[in-house]
Design a protein around this motif. Structure first.
Motif, PDB file in Angstrom:
ATOM      1  N   ASN A 115      25.238  80.924  65.554  1.00 41.00           N
ATOM      2  CA  ASN A 115      25.586  82.345  65.526  1.00 41.00           C
ATOM      3  C   ASN A 115      24.803  83.130  66.574  1.00 41.00           C
ATOM      4  O   ASN A 115      25.363  84.006  67.246  1.00 41.00           O
ATOM      5  CB  ASN A 115      25.339  82.939  64.138  1.00 41.00           C
TER       6      ASN A 115
ATOM      7  N   GLN B  14      26.192  82.308  69.964  1.00 40.11           N
ATOM      8  CA  GLN B  14      27.455  83.019  70.128  1.00 40.11           C
ATOM      9  C   GLN B  14      27.219  84.502  70.423  1.00 40.11           C
ATOM     10  O   GLN B  14      27.898  85.085  71.271  1.00 40.11           O
ATOM     11  CB  GLN B  14      28.299  82.854  68.873  1.00 40.11           C
TER      12      GLN B  14
ATOM     13  N   ASN C  50      33.811  79.730  67.890  1.00 39.44           N
ATOM     14  CA  ASN C  50      34.482  80.315  66.729  1.00 39.44           C
ATOM     15  C   ASN C  50      35.308  79.268  65.993  1.00 39.44           C
ATOM     16  O   ASN C  50      35.343  79.226  64.758  1.00 39.44           O
ATOM     17  CB  ASN C  50      35.407  81.464  67.129  1.00 39.44           C
TER      18      ASN C  50
END
Length: 92
Positions: A10, A13, A89
């Protein structure tokens, strides 16, 4: 408190999204990306299909932190950044 592999993904990202959206970055962000990827590659919980992606992002980060124009480096990799964020994702 250490981050688990999903937290690391995360964070990776988020950094890539910031590069994609803001078209700017800092050497410290590239260094953070490198540390995240090294940790993820050493983690057995990370899906194997993510490994080539992580190697590509690591290469982008190494080139970026040594670039004389960080913003130009990010601009030149907009397509890859978009693809990487999409793949992350999908896989996470």
């Amino acid at each position: 408190m250490s981050l688990n592999h999903q937290d690391q993904v995360n964070l990776l990202q988020d950094i890539l999204n910031n590069h994609l959206e803001d078209c700017c970055g800092a050497v410290s962000e590239y260094e953070q990306v490198e540390r995240l990827i090294q940790s993820l590659l050493a983690n057995q919980s990370v899906p194997q299909e993510m490994e080539p992606l992580l190697h590509d992002i690591y290469s982008y980060s190494q080139t970026g932190k040594n670039s004389s124009d960080l913003d130009q480096h990010i601009n030149a990799h907009q397509d890859q950044l978009s693809q990487w964020v999409h793949v992350i994702n999908t896989l996470s």
